[in-house]
Design an enzyme around this catalytic site. Structure first.
Site, PDB file in Angstrom:
ATOM      1  N   ASP A 165      -8.535   5.635   3.109  1.00  0.00           N
ATOM      2  CA  ASP A 165      -7.448   4.667   3.283  1.00  0.00           C
ATOM      3  C   ASP A 165      -6.945   4.755   4.713  1.00  0.00           C
ATOM      4  OD1 ASP A 165      -4.844   3.134   2.624  1.00  0.00           O
ATOM      5  OD2 ASP A 165      -5.801   3.266   0.670  1.00  0.00           O
ATOM      6  N   HIS A 220       0.094   3.054   3.737  1.00  0.00           N
ATOM      7  CA  HIS A 220      -0.556   2.734   2.470  1.00  0.00           C
ATOM      8  C   HIS A 220      -1.306   3.932   1.892  1.00  0.00           C
ATOM      9  CE1 HIS A 220      -3.623   0.780  -0.159  1.00  0.00           C
ATOM     10  NE2 HIS A 220      -2.653  -0.099  -0.382  1.00  0.00           N
ATOM     11  N   SER A 414      -4.290  -1.867  -5.575  1.00  0.00           N
ATOM     12  CA  SER A 414      -4.413  -0.575  -4.884  1.00  0.00           C
ATOM     13  C   SER A 414      -3.673   0.494  -5.657  1.00  0.00           C
ATOM     14  CB  SER A 414      -3.842  -0.669  -3.469  1.00  0.00           C
ATOM     15  OG  SER A 414      -4.659  -1.421  -2.616  1.00  0.00           O
TER      16      SER A 414
END
Length: 611
Positions: A165, A220, A414
């Site tokens: 990520d 994120h 996600s």
């Protein structure tokens, strides 16, 4: 004023004060709850720790007002809602989009009924006790039935999850160590972007410890990792993460804007495969995606993901946030082998199952090759988790930060994929010998599909797959042969054979599942005698026919409903088993994907608004 008038006024004032004192004393004697509140205000009684109140929590029997913190999308919305409900605003808490308020049970009920966006209600009390946490309850571990496993000691201990990520915040907080330990459980961190820009940064793999922090400029990656693994303890005593005991490997392949080159993500997958034995990597979380760039076997990122699956790593991929339209599954979620995850939202009614619904942003299948996707669903609406308060996301969406905590609320597949990765880690602690195909089968067989009042599927298999995951049931499932039947990842990678699924589309735009003939061909009959190896080959057991199988949930016109009120049933009987997930030789399949435009091979994360 005359002396006589002054005396009369003082006499009248004394009478009023006396009556007021009597009424006040009467209130203290007749309302012990109010007395407790007053005592707490001046420090005479220790109050319980602040608790985030779920929408379903029973209200107190007394009509006495109690102190709360009411939070919404803005402080003004919270203020107006409290006043509209009849409560009293006692303070301004604009820094956290909230107000302090006093409400009785009827006013609280009226406040709940207003359906205020992003409504959270906290008890306004002091924190006490060291045996429970001080963080907000996140709910999703309970909503996927992971909390029960945690109570039994199943936290994912001994299982390593790799996350590709945007990195991991150097302030690791609840990701630093597992419960009951003080040493770091972040086994390795690797920055693909830095390695590309500065080839000399890392030593050769045998000499490199990969112990240097890579940080998370976007935010994120930390959020996703926290959903999987946070060991933070909420005020309820429950862990904030799904698998708080796992070991972690963080690989940065996305930049400060949450975007990344295909080549960087492929390099990250390659690094994970090469390091899987060194760090015991069993699970790979891919909360990223891009519109497909061609048939799944031609996409280079998909090829890398297939290689990870073939190496024994369970790959969990986000379905994408391009829903609710059909044919919107992202790569690498369109790889038939991996566990592709769509999103459920609790609709701001935590733990009230009848309020759950399929998130409107959740991508739906089938894939262009005819496979039913997503495989399962995870919780992905307004998910709160630890994340950097100085990253790009925090700067762009300051209202998503859950002050005063270093938490952020985000939505997406996600987040849903991360909840499922945590569940997989729990499963592998219970049974470390499970293969990736077995993990997928157990997840699917234990999932709860949404069912309407008539007992039929509320969403088609193209929208919900097998349904919402259940960690407890999946961890102890004995199911077999319900995933990746008729397809072979080794033959696929070698280019010997590629596969299509059983989905097709009729002339009216309806999607359906094709039937299989029961009668094998002479060649198939011959192959039946070869044994278990042949059972992995395509087409054994029947021929694919372009005849619709019109069972419940197997025919879909592409429509989406935003309503809730469904049950998520564990007693649903699939009309055709799980054979809708089977694959077939591409040469014998039915290609209807011609004419679709493919994308250009650039990947990243798409962050929808909380739902």
């Amino acid at each position: 004023m005359s002396s006589s008038n002054t005396q009369r006024n003082w006499l009248l004032l004394s009478v009023i004060c006396g009556v007021t004192l009597c009424l006040t004393t009467s209130n203290f004697h007749t309302d012990p709850a109010a007395a407790t509140v007053r005592a707490a205000r001046i420090g005479l009684v220790k109050s319980p720790a602040p608790v985030l109140l779920p929408a379903h929590q029973p209200l107190a029997a007394s009509l006495a007002r109690h102190r709360y913190i009411v939070q919404s999308a803005s402080a003004e919305m919270a203020r107006n809602a409290v006043s509209q409900a009849g409560g009293i605003v006692t303070g301004d808490l604009s820094v956290i989009r909230a107000v302090a308020a006093a409400l009785d049970e009827r006013e609280m009920a009226a406040l709940r009924a207003e359906q205020l966006p992003q409504l959270h209600v906290y008890q306004d009390s002091t924190v006490v006790g060291s045996s429970i946490g001080t963080l907000p309850e996140t709910y999703y571990p309970s909503e996927v039935d992971a909390a029960n496993l945690q109570v039994g000691g199943m936290t994912g201990r001994g299982v390593t999850v790799a996350v590709i990520d945007s990195g991991l915040w150097n302030q690791e907080g609840p990701l630093q160590s597992a419960p009951g330990t003080s040493h770091s459980r972040v086994l390795a961190q690797y920055d693909v972007i830095l390695a590309r820009q500065n080839p000399q940064y890392y030593l050769p793999p045998l000499l490199e410890s990969y112990s240097r922090s890579i940080n998370d400029p976007y935010g994120h990656g930390t959020h996703v990792t926290s959903i999987i693994a946070s060991s933070g303890v909420a005020t309820t005593g429950r862990y904030q993460g799904v698998a708080p005991g796992v070991n972690l490997v963080s690989v940065r392949a996305l930049d400060s804007n949450g975007q990344g080159l295909y080549s960087d993500v492929i390099s990250a997958v390659q690094w994970v495969i090469n390091q899987r034995l060194r760090y015991g990597i069993r699970v790979l979380n891919l909360s990223l995606g891009s519109p497909p760039s061609g048939p799944y076997w031609q996409d280079p990122l998909n090829q890398a993901v297939m290689a990870a699956w073939a190496s024994g790593i369970v790959v969990v991929a986000a379905a994408g946030n391009r829903g609710p339209d059909p044919l919107s599954i992202d790569a690498p979620g369109n790889v038939p082998y991996v566990i592709t995850v769509g999103a459920v939202t609790d609709n701001y009614f935590p733990l009230q199952v009848s309020q759950y619904r399929l998130a409107s942003f959740s991508s739906a299948g089938p894939t262009f090759e005819g496979f039913v996707k997503p495989d399962v669903l995870g919780m992905g609406g307004h998910i709160q988790a630890y994340a950097p308060d100085n990253g790009t996301l925090a700067q762009e969406y300051p209202s998503w930060i859950a002050e005063p905590y270093k938490d952020m609320t985000m939505s997406g597949t996600s987040q849903a994929a991360a909840t499922v990765s945590g569940v997989v880690a729990l499963m592998l602690q219970v049974n470390p010998l499970l293969t990736p195909d077995q993990v997928k089968c157990h997840l699917m067989s234990a999932a709860h599909p949404a069912v309407n009042s008539s007992g039929n599927l509320a969403y088609s298999v193209f929208q919900q797959g097998a349904g919402l995951v259940d960690a407890q049931n999946a961890a102890y499932s004995n199911a077999s042969g319900c995933a990746n039947q008729g397809i072979n990842v080794t033959l696929d990678l070698l280019g010997v054979q590629h596969y299509g699924g059983r989905a097709n589309e009729d002339s009216n735009g309806n999607f359906y599942i094709m039937q299989v003939s029961a009668k094998p061909t002479p060649v198939q009959s011959l192959l039946f005698g070869v044994g278990a190896l042949v059972s992995k080959l395509p087409l054994v057991g029947g021929l694919l026919q372009d005849v619709p199988l019109l069972g419940d949930g197997l025919l879909w016109n592409g429509a989406y409903t935003a309503s809730s009120g469904y049950s998520w049933s564990d007693g649903y009987s699939w009309s055709d088993g799980y054979s809708w997930s089977d694959g077939y030789s591409w040469s014998d399949g039915y290609s209807w994907s011609d004419g679709y435009s493919w994308s250009d091979g650039y990947t990243g994360v798409d962050v929808p608004q909380p739902e």
